[in-house]
Design an enzyme around this catalytic site. Structure first.
Site, PDB file in Angstrom:
ATOM      1  N   TYR A 133      43.179  42.282  25.230  1.00  0.00           N
ATOM      2  CA  TYR A 133      42.509  41.069  25.716  1.00  0.00           C
ATOM      3  C   TYR A 133      41.127  41.424  26.297  1.00  0.00           C
ATOM      4  O   TYR A 133      40.116  40.990  25.798  1.00  0.00           O
ATOM      5  CB  TYR A 133      43.355  40.407  26.815  1.00  0.00           C
ATOM      6  CG  TYR A 133      44.406  39.430  26.346  1.00  0.00           C
ATOM      7  CD1 TYR A 133      45.059  39.584  25.132  1.00  0.00           C
ATOM      8  CD2 TYR A 133      44.781  38.350  27.144  1.00  0.00           C
ATOM      9  CE1 TYR A 133      46.039  38.685  24.732  1.00  0.00           C
ATOM     10  CE2 TYR A 133      45.753  37.445  26.753  1.00  0.00           C
ATOM     11  CZ  TYR A 133      46.381  37.613  25.545  1.00  0.00           C
ATOM     12  OH  TYR A 133      47.351  36.722  25.156  1.00  0.00           O
ATOM     13  N   GLU A 249      53.042  37.467  30.788  1.00  0.00           N
ATOM     14  CA  GLU A 249      52.530  38.695  31.410  1.00  0.00           C
ATOM     15  C   GLU A 249      52.607  38.599  32.932  1.00  0.00           C
ATOM     16  O   GLU A 249      53.041  39.526  33.612  1.00  0.00           O
ATOM     17  CB  GLU A 249      51.079  38.954  30.978  1.00  0.00           C
ATOM     18  CG  GLU A 249      50.514  40.188  31.667  1.00  0.00           C
ATOM     19  CD  GLU A 249      49.094  40.538  31.245  1.00  0.00           C
ATOM     20  OE1 GLU A 249      48.399  39.690  30.665  1.00  0.00           O
ATOM     21  OE2 GLU A 249      48.690  41.673  31.516  1.00  0.00           O
ATOM     22  N   GLU A 384      42.078  36.431  42.738  1.00  0.00           N
ATOM     23  CA  GLU A 384      41.137  35.300  42.903  1.00  0.00           C
ATOM     24  C   GLU A 384      41.335  34.296  41.754  1.00  0.00           C
ATOM     25  O   GLU A 384      41.377  33.082  41.971  1.00  0.00           O
ATOM     26  CB  GLU A 384      39.676  35.786  42.903  1.00  0.00           C
ATOM     27  CG  GLU A 384      39.261  36.577  44.139  1.00  0.00           C
ATOM     28  CD  GLU A 384      39.758  38.012  44.128  1.00  0.00           C
ATOM     29  OE1 GLU A 384      40.136  38.507  43.044  1.00  0.00           O
ATOM     30  OE2 GLU A 384      39.794  38.638  45.205  1.00  0.00           O
TER      31      GLU A 384
HETATM   32  C1  FAD Z   1      46.218  48.707  35.858  1.00  0.00           C
HETATM   33  C2  FAD Z   1      45.542  47.747  34.915  1.00  0.00           C
HETATM   34  C3  FAD Z   1      46.046  47.553  33.652  1.00  0.00           C
HETATM   35  C4  FAD Z   1      45.410  46.673  32.756  1.00  0.00           C
HETATM   36  N1  FAD Z   1      45.924  46.538  31.483  1.00  0.00           N
HETATM   37  C5  FAD Z   1      45.300  45.744  30.601  1.00  0.00           C
HETATM   38  C6  FAD Z   1      45.766  45.648  29.240  1.00  0.00           C
HETATM   39  O1  FAD Z   1      46.751  46.291  28.856  1.00  0.00           O
HETATM   40  N2  FAD Z   1      45.092  44.868  28.373  1.00  0.00           N
HETATM   41  C7  FAD Z   1      44.003  44.133  28.751  1.00  0.00           C
HETATM   42  O2  FAD Z   1      43.464  43.407  27.916  1.00  0.00           O
HETATM   43  N3  FAD Z   1      43.513  44.197  30.019  1.00  0.00           N
HETATM   44  C8  FAD Z   1      44.132  44.997  30.942  1.00  0.00           C
HETATM   45  N4  FAD Z   1      43.650  45.091  32.240  1.00  0.00           N
HETATM   46  C9  FAD Z   1      42.405  44.398  32.577  1.00  0.00           C
HETATM   47  C10 FAD Z   1      42.547  43.224  33.524  1.00  0.00           C
HETATM   48  O3  FAD Z   1      43.138  42.125  32.886  1.00  0.00           O
HETATM   49  C11 FAD Z   1      41.109  42.912  34.031  1.00  0.00           C
HETATM   50  O4  FAD Z   1      40.676  44.019  34.798  1.00  0.00           O
HETATM   51  C12 FAD Z   1      41.091  41.673  34.887  1.00  0.00           C
HETATM   52  O5  FAD Z   1      41.318  40.516  34.110  1.00  0.00           O
HETATM   53  C13 FAD Z   1      39.736  41.503  35.623  1.00  0.00           C
HETATM   54  O6  FAD Z   1      38.658  41.594  34.744  1.00  0.00           O
HETATM   55  P1  FAD Z   1      37.435  42.588  35.055  1.00  0.00           P
HETATM   56  O7  FAD Z   1      37.984  43.931  35.352  1.00  0.00           O
HETATM   57  O8  FAD Z   1      36.468  42.441  33.950  1.00  0.00           O
HETATM   58  O9  FAD Z   1      36.794  42.040  36.420  1.00  0.00           O
HETATM   59  P2  FAD Z   1      35.754  40.838  36.553  1.00  0.00           P
HETATM   60  O10 FAD Z   1      36.213  39.681  35.752  1.00  0.00           O
HETATM   61  O11 FAD Z   1      34.384  41.362  36.315  1.00  0.00           O
HETATM   62  O12 FAD Z   1      35.924  40.464  38.086  1.00  0.00           O
HETATM   63  C14 FAD Z   1      35.273  41.185  39.144  1.00  0.00           C
HETATM   64  C15 FAD Z   1      35.594  40.503  40.462  1.00  0.00           C
HETATM   65  O13 FAD Z   1      35.045  39.166  40.478  1.00  0.00           O
HETATM   66  C16 FAD Z   1      36.076  38.212  40.766  1.00  0.00           C
HETATM   67  N5  FAD Z   1      35.851  36.986  39.979  1.00  0.00           N
HETATM   68  C17 FAD Z   1      35.480  36.889  38.683  1.00  0.00           C
HETATM   69  N6  FAD Z   1      35.413  35.606  38.296  1.00  0.00           N
HETATM   70  C18 FAD Z   1      35.758  34.865  39.367  1.00  0.00           C
HETATM   71  C19 FAD Z   1      35.897  33.449  39.612  1.00  0.00           C
HETATM   72  N7  FAD Z   1      35.665  32.542  38.648  1.00  0.00           N
HETATM   73  N8  FAD Z   1      36.293  33.046  40.852  1.00  0.00           N
HETATM   74  C20 FAD Z   1      36.533  33.948  41.839  1.00  0.00           C
HETATM   75  N9  FAD Z   1      36.418  35.302  41.669  1.00  0.00           N
HETATM   76  C21 FAD Z   1      36.039  35.740  40.458  1.00  0.00           C
HETATM   77  C22 FAD Z   1      37.352  38.887  40.333  1.00  0.00           C
HETATM   78  O14 FAD Z   1      38.476  38.356  41.026  1.00  0.00           O
HETATM   79  C23 FAD Z   1      37.101  40.343  40.707  1.00  0.00           C
HETATM   80  O15 FAD Z   1      37.357  40.548  42.078  1.00  0.00           O
HETATM   81  C24 FAD Z   1      44.262  45.957  33.153  1.00  0.00           C
HETATM   82  C25 FAD Z   1      43.746  46.138  34.452  1.00  0.00           C
HETATM   83  C26 FAD Z   1      44.363  47.023  35.333  1.00  0.00           C
HETATM   84  C27 FAD Z   1      43.787  47.206  36.711  1.00  0.00           C
END
Ligand code: FAD
Length: 399
Positions: A133, A249, A384
């Site tokens: 994703y 999930e 969040e």
């Molecule tokens: C241990 C682990 C396993 C994972 N495994 C998978 C996997 O198997 N496959 C996969 O596809 N992904 C996986 N992920 C990814 C995970 O789904 C993403 O890290 C998560 O969705 C957040 O996206 P980002 O890291 O791009 O952070 P960002 O989206 O850049 O967010 C950064 C910060 O901004 C905040 N933020 C962003 N938008 C908003 C909003 N609209 N309102 C308020 N706050 C906001 C967020 O809460 C966060 O604190 C994994 C992550 C972890 C930590």
């Protein structure tokens, strides 16, 4: 004797005869769970035997239809099976994203050919799945994903990069969200695609976590040829499938912390760990504030375990998880993070070891589990984002 009582007695007899002795009394806390798949290396022959025996009866996916390798059990029968397995404290025969995420999604959205092709292999632990994703520029804003799938005859050509793909280096297949219509509104140009990781052009690079392990990867796609028959549901209608899978999930992430009952995993209960590190007076901890915090956490854990039991029952009755799974996800991860914080506090300096002499394996596990738990409020969608979902879709608050 009622039908259900007869079923219980049959299941009990089967478990007594079939569950390997070496696995009884080991509900999973001291054993690595079996993820299965083409790369899986069996270290414990009992676990292999246990999987084979359960798969033969459909007990790895008890409520899935028999035609696809499941047990065809009713929700009441599945509950009895789970209770009887718990009675002998048996570990699950196989775990993974096949059973918890893509399997239920294919049952709801897959066509007959896709169900027949993929579900039996999940039930037998033959194929391990990962989730494609997130992308470098699309995490919380998942619908902004850019991995492109361009039509080419009977295939799509996929190009792009996924990130944080848990266990991509160990998985056989990936379920991925790809952009098939770059001109459409962003949610409307996405397709849900199944991709064999052995296809030329797929490459993975493990990423190291703060806890020292490398459970997830960058996944690159360069001109990867994927048959159009691997589209789940319809082209450009993948967002509907994606959201349904996210419900599974989030429930799965919450479930990981929702078995409850005061267990501290392989290190014993919180109370036992506290007594081990801090000693006790007349059988109880001297510090009343710590006693209070432990009791509160145990009560919250148990209450949450009961809530998750209700959610499991509803799922077995055919209820698809809705936005309420965001509540489970936030609460379950918060409870686990509180637990890990408390374990580190109880252990004092012993809870901050990394390697070397002076720390026993439990101490080192305390540090690493605590560090790993920092990711709980991010994986599966951040807290969040879950709170936004709860505000809008559960409470009906305005934007
Ligand atoms: C241990 C682990 C396993 C994972 N495994 C998978 C996997 O198997 N496959 C996969 O596809 N992904 C996986 N992920 C990814 C995970 O789904 C993403 O890290 C998560 O969705 C957040 O996206 P980002 O890291 O791009 O952070 P960002 O989206 O850049 O967010 C950064 C910060 O901004 C905040 N933020 C962003 N938008 C908003 C909003 N609209 N309102 C308020 N706050 C906001 C967020 O809460 C966060 O604190 C994994 C992550 C972890 C930590």
């Amino acid at each position: 004797m009622s039908e259900l009582a007869r079923f219980r007695s049959d299941v009990r007899a089967w478990l007594e005869a079939s569950a390997p002795m070496g696995l009884r009394g080991r509900p999973g806390s001291e054993l690595e769970g079996v993820w299965g798949g083409r790369q899986w290396r069996w270290e414990n022959p009992d676990q292999k035997l246990w999987l084979e025996r359960c798969a033969e009866r459909g007990y790895t996916a008890p409520t899935w239809p028999r035609e696809v390798g499941g047990g065809g059990l009713s929700k009441e029968e599945a509950k009895v099976l789970a209770e009887e397995m718990r009675r002998l404290q048996l570990p699950p025969p196989v775990i993974g994203f096949g059973l918890t995420m893509i399997g239920p999604t294919l049952l709801a959205f897959g066509n007959e050919e896709q169900k027949r092709e993929h579900l039996p292999k999940i039930c037998r632990g033959e194929i391990r799945w990962c989730q494609g994703y997130s992308e470098p520029g699309a995490g919380s804003d998942l619908a902004g994903l850019q991995t492109r799938a361009a039509p080419d005859g009977n295939d799509f050509l996929v190009n792009g990069t996924k990130v944080w793909t848990s266990y991509a280096d160990k998985a056989d297949w990936i379920f991925a969200l790809v952009r098939t219509d770059p001109q459409a509104k962003k949610q409307e140009g996405i397709t849900f695609l199944l991709i064999d990781m052995a296809t030329p052009g797929v490459s993975v690079r493990p990423i190291r976590l703060i806890s020292g392990s490398s459970p997830f990867c960058e996944t690159h796609f360069t001109n990867v040829r994927v048959p159009k028959k691997n589209v789940v549901h319809q082209v450009n209608a993948g967002w509907t499938v994606a959201k349904a899978l996210l419900g599974h999930e989030r429930t799965m992430v919450a479930e990981a912390f929702g078995s409850g009952g005061g267990a501290g995993g392989r290190r014993g209960t919180l109370g036992e760990r506290a007594k081990h590190h801090l000693g006790s007076e007349n059988g109880r901890l001297a510090d009343p504030v710590l006693r209070d915090q432990l009791a509160q956490l145990e009560m919250d854990t148990r209450a949450f375990a009961l809530t998750m039991q209700r959610a499991r029952d509803a799922a077995q009755a055919g209820h698809q998880p809705g936005p309420e799974s965001s509540i489970f996800k936030v609460y379950g991860t918060e409870v686990n993070m509180r637990r890990q914080e408390l374990l580190v506090r109880i252990a004092g300096p012993q809870g901050l070891g990394w390697e070397g002499p002076g720390f026993d394996p439990e101490d080192l596990a305390t540090t690493r589990d605590w560090l790993r738990s920092r990711g709980n409020s991010i994986e599966g969608g951040t807290s969040e984002i879950q709170r936004n979902v709860i505000a809008k879709r559960v409470l009906g608050l305005p934007d």
